[in-house]
Design a protein around this motif. Structure first.
Motif, mmCIF file in Angstrom:
data_model
loop_
_atom_site.group_PDB
_atom_site.id
_atom_site.type_symbol
_atom_site.label_atom_id
_atom_site.label_comp_id
_atom_site.label_asym_id
_atom_site.label_seq_id
_atom_site.Cartn_x
_atom_site.Cartn_y
_atom_site.Cartn_z
ATOM 1 N N ILE A 86 51.063 52.808 41.120
ATOM 2 C CA ILE A 86 50.324 51.760 41.821
ATOM 3 C C ILE A 86 48.884 52.227 42.038
ATOM 4 O O ILE A 86 48.643 53.345 42.505
ATOM 5 N N THR A 87 47.930 51.363 41.688
ATOM 6 C CA THR A 87 46.517 51.707 41.701
ATOM 7 C C THR A 87 45.825 51.170 42.946
ATOM 8 O O THR A 87 46.100 50.057 43.389
ATOM 9 N N THR A 88 44.907 51.951 43.488
ATOM 10 C CA THR A 88 44.079 51.508 44.601
ATOM 11 C C THR A 88 42.616 51.552 44.174
ATOM 12 O O THR A 88 42.259 52.195 43.185
ATOM 13 N N GLY A 89 41.757 50.847 44.883
ATOM 14 C CA GLY A 89 40.334 50.851 44.539
ATOM 15 C C GLY A 89 39.697 49.514 44.862
ATOM 16 O O GLY A 89 39.976 48.909 45.888
ATOM 17 N N GLY A 90 38.817 49.043 43.949
ATOM 18 C CA GLY A 90 38.234 47.711 44.102
ATOM 19 C C GLY A 90 37.006 47.634 44.971
ATOM 20 O O GLY A 90 36.749 46.601 45.595
ATOM 21 N N THR A 91 36.209 48.705 45.026
ATOM 22 C CA THR A 91 34.989 48.696 45.829
ATOM 23 C C THR A 91 33.819 49.211 44.994
ATOM 24 O O THR A 91 33.997 49.677 43.871
ATOM 25 N N GLY A 92 32.628 49.146 45.552
ATOM 26 C CA GLY A 92 31.458 49.742 44.920
ATOM 27 C C GLY A 92 30.766 48.848 43.914
ATOM 28 O O GLY A 92 31.140 47.694 43.691
ATOM 29 N N ARG A 93 29.723 49.399 43.289
ATOM 30 C CA ARG A 93 28.922 48.668 42.291
ATOM 31 C C ARG A 93 29.615 48.753 40.935
ATOM 32 O O ARG A 93 29.092 49.326 39.970
ATOM 33 N N LYS A 94 30.770 48.187 40.884
ATOM 34 C CA LYS A 94 31.638 48.251 39.713
ATOM 35 C C LYS A 94 32.100 46.854 39.337
ATOM 36 O O LYS A 94 31.843 45.878 40.032
ATOM 37 N N VAL A 95 32.815 46.768 38.205
ATOM 38 C CA VAL A 95 33.574 45.556 37.930
ATOM 39 C C VAL A 95 34.690 45.510 38.964
ATOM 40 O O VAL A 95 35.483 46.448 39.084
ATOM 41 N N ARG A 96 34.743 44.446 39.733
ATOM 42 C CA ARG A 96 35.724 44.325 40.800
ATOM 43 C C ARG A 96 37.054 43.786 40.255
ATOM 44 O O ARG A 96 37.117 43.300 39.114
ATOM 45 N N PRO A 97 38.125 43.851 41.046
ATOM 46 C CA PRO A 97 39.404 43.303 40.589
ATOM 47 C C PRO A 97 39.257 41.862 40.119
ATOM 48 O O PRO A 97 38.623 41.040 40.788
ATOM 49 N N LEU A 98 39.834 41.574 38.966
ATOM 50 C CA LEU A 98 39.700 40.240 38.391
ATOM 51 C C LEU A 98 40.632 39.250 39.072
ATOM 52 O O LEU A 98 41.670 39.628 39.617
ATOM 53 N N VAL A 99 40.238 37.991 39.017
ATOM 54 C CA VAL A 99 41.020 36.924 39.639
ATOM 55 C C VAL A 99 41.510 35.958 38.569
ATOM 56 O O VAL A 99 40.767 35.580 37.669
ATOM 57 N N SER A 100 42.769 35.575 38.680
ATOM 58 C CA SER A 100 43.362 34.616 37.757
ATOM 59 C C SER A 100 44.111 33.556 38.538
ATOM 60 O O SER A 100 44.769 33.851 39.534
ATOM 61 N N CYS A 101 44.013 32.306 38.085
ATOM 62 C CA CYS A 101 44.872 31.272 38.655
ATOM 63 C C CYS A 101 46.245 31.354 37.988
ATOM 64 O O CYS A 101 46.487 32.187 37.123
ATOM 65 N N LYS A 102 47.134 30.481 38.352
ATOM 66 C CA LYS A 102 48.494 30.498 37.801
ATOM 67 C C LYS A 102 48.607 29.609 36.561
ATOM 68 O O LYS A 102 49.674 29.074 36.262
ATOM 69 N N GLY A 103 47.500 29.508 35.809
ATOM 70 C CA GLY A 103 47.481 28.654 34.631
ATOM 71 C C GLY A 103 48.533 28.988 33.599
ATOM 72 O O GLY A 103 48.904 28.140 32.786
ATOM 73 N N THR A 104 49.021 30.225 33.610
ATOM 74 C CA THR A 104 50.057 30.643 32.666
ATOM 75 C C THR A 104 51.273 29.735 32.732
ATOM 76 O O THR A 104 51.878 29.426 31.708
ATOM 77 N N TYR A 105 51.634 29.304 33.936
ATOM 78 C CA TYR A 105 52.823 28.450 34.064
ATOM 79 C C TYR A 105 52.547 27.166 34.841
ATOM 80 O O TYR A 105 53.463 26.389 35.111
ATOM 81 N N CYS A 106 51.281 26.903 35.162
ATOM 82 C CA CYS A 106 50.919 25.663 35.857
ATOM 83 C C CYS A 106 50.969 24.486 34.891
ATOM 84 O O CYS A 106 50.624 24.611 33.713
ATOM 85 N N VAL A 107 51.360 23.326 35.392
ATOM 86 C CA VAL A 107 51.450 22.133 34.553
ATOM 87 C C VAL A 107 50.093 21.734 33.979
ATOM 88 O O VAL A 107 50.017 21.094 32.925
ATOM 89 N N PHE A 108 49.003 22.122 34.633
ATOM 90 C CA PHE A 108 47.672 21.785 34.151
ATOM 91 C C PHE A 108 47.041 22.900 33.317
ATOM 92 O O PHE A 108 45.950 22.722 32.775
ATOM 93 N N GLY A 109 47.673 24.049 33.239
ATOM 94 C CA GLY A 109 47.081 25.203 32.567
ATOM 95 C C GLY A 109 46.872 24.975 31.080
ATOM 96 O O GLY A 109 47.775 24.508 30.375
ATOM 97 N N LEU A 110 45.692 25.331 30.587
ATOM 98 C CA LEU A 110 45.354 25.159 29.181
ATOM 99 C C LEU A 110 45.309 26.481 28.431
ATOM 100 O O LEU A 110 45.092 26.489 27.215
ATOM 101 N N LEU A 111 45.480 27.583 29.133
ATOM 102 C CA LEU A 111 45.542 28.888 28.481
ATOM 103 C C LEU A 111 46.371 29.842 29.329
ATOM 104 O O LEU A 111 46.645 29.568 30.502
ATOM 105 N N ASP A 112 46.781 30.945 28.714
ATOM 106 C CA ASP A 112 47.583 31.953 29.404
ATOM 107 C C ASP A 112 46.641 32.807 30.252
ATOM 108 O O ASP A 112 46.180 33.870 29.826
ATOM 109 N N THR A 113 46.339 32.319 31.429
ATOM 110 C CA THR A 113 45.329 32.961 32.275
ATOM 111 C C THR A 113 45.713 34.391 32.660
ATOM 112 O O THR A 113 44.863 35.278 32.696
ATOM 113 N N GLN A 114 46.976 34.613 32.962
ATOM 114 C CA GLN A 114 47.378 35.934 33.431
ATOM 115 C C GLN A 114 47.336 36.975 32.319
ATOM 116 O O GLN A 114 46.950 38.120 32.551
#
Length: 308
Positions: A86-114
């Motif tokens: 399990i990884t910890t982190g997500g601070t500083g002048r870095k690429v931060r943790p990415l965010v994804s919606c549930k488009g992978t299995y959402c009825v409106f999803g048009l791509l495999d977001t996850q």
């Protein structure tokens, strides 16, 4: 014993965020795409019960924080998480943790977001982990124009798209056009017995696909839109979209070019939105054309960040 200022800085960089009381930290647990396995959740819950107060909190970027960890328990928590990958982190002048919606299995999803977010996580959160930027960099992936995770308010945002392909010869001027009925933007309407699609109103949600029983509307271009230079906070900027619909492969390449451009052209302390405003959006688009930034990747990453 309270850590020194240097030790506190190192703890924060590792995702152990000092609390106001000066006696505890909240440890931030990272995922690649906002998805936790049940096994990971069990480990996080056990750590919260054993070393905290039995509480966990979700952040706006889909990480988990375990508060009320005493300084003297930090190393035990590290060992527990390390033992389970399990990884910890997500601070500083870095690429931060990415965010994804549930488009992978959402009825409106048009791509495999996850899946896409996981790939971006490995390439840029993990792959660029030792790279400092002028400021933090936030990336979000949305499955459709519903914008549930606000991709256009991130430094880089990808939004799933399905633009309709309309064959007017197949339109029979139905009295109750199913395409007109389903369009949430009012982009489709029947005029003089024929369906018309106002491309300026169409958001590429794809809901009209296959709705015409005579095949007048079919899925056309499928991929994603790319938004640049959004931000949310004390100052708000909505990102601007690049022209066209992008394939997943080309979108991933563009994300890296954006990171390299920000690394080279950004000034220490400024967000990407400020960099784009300073350089001019059209100029930034020209700088992103071609593969020059990718060819100079090592040179750009080795250079110092520009100072004001």
């Amino acid at each position: 014993m309270k850590p020194s200022a240097e030790e506190l800085k190192k703890l924060k960089a590792d995702g152990y965020l000092p609390s106001r009381d000066g006696e505890h930290v909240a440890v931030r647990v990272i995922t690649g795409n906002g998805v936790f396995s049940t096994e990971d959740m069990e480990v996080v819950s056990r750590v919260a019960k054993t070393y905290g107060r039995g509480e966990v909190a979700f952040t706006t970027r889909l990480t988990i924080e375990v508060p009320w960890i005493r300084f003297e328990d930090v190393e035990a928590v590290r060992r527990e998480f390390d033992a389970h990958g399990i990884t910890t982190g997500g601070t500083g002048r870095k690429v931060r943790p990415l965010v994804s919606c549930k488009g992978t299995y959402c009825v409106f999803g048009l791509l495999d977001t996850q899946a896409l977010t996981k790939k971006l996580h490995e390439l840029f959160y993990v792959g660029y982990r030792n790279v400092d930027f002028p400021h933090k960099v936030k990336i979000a992936v949305g499955g459709c124009p519903n914008n549930c995770v606000k991709p256009d308010l991130n430094d880089v945002g990808l939004v799933g798209q399905r633009r309709p392909a309309f064959d007017s010869d197949q339109c029979r001027g139905c009295g109750k056009c199913q395409v007109e009925k389903v369009c949430p933007m009012g982009a489709a309407h029947v005029e003089n017995g024929k369906l018309q699609i106002d491309r300026s109103k169409c958001t590429g949600c794809g809901r009209c696909s296959f709705k015409c029983p005579f095949g007048a509307v079919q899925p056309g271009e499928t991929g994603c839109r790319i938004y640049l230079a959004g931000r949310w906070g004390k100052q708000i900027s909505r990102g601007r979209a690049l022209d066209g619909i992008w394939s997943i492969e080309d979108a991933i390449r563009m994300v890296e070019k954006v990171l390299l451009l920000f690394r080279e052209q950004g000034i220490a302390g400024e967000r990407f939105a400020v960099t784009v405003d300073r350089l001019g959006f059209d100029n930034v688009v020209r700088m992103l054309e071609g593969d020059d930034l990718l060819r100079r990747r090592e040179e750009i990453l080795a250079a110092p960040i520009r100072q004001a």
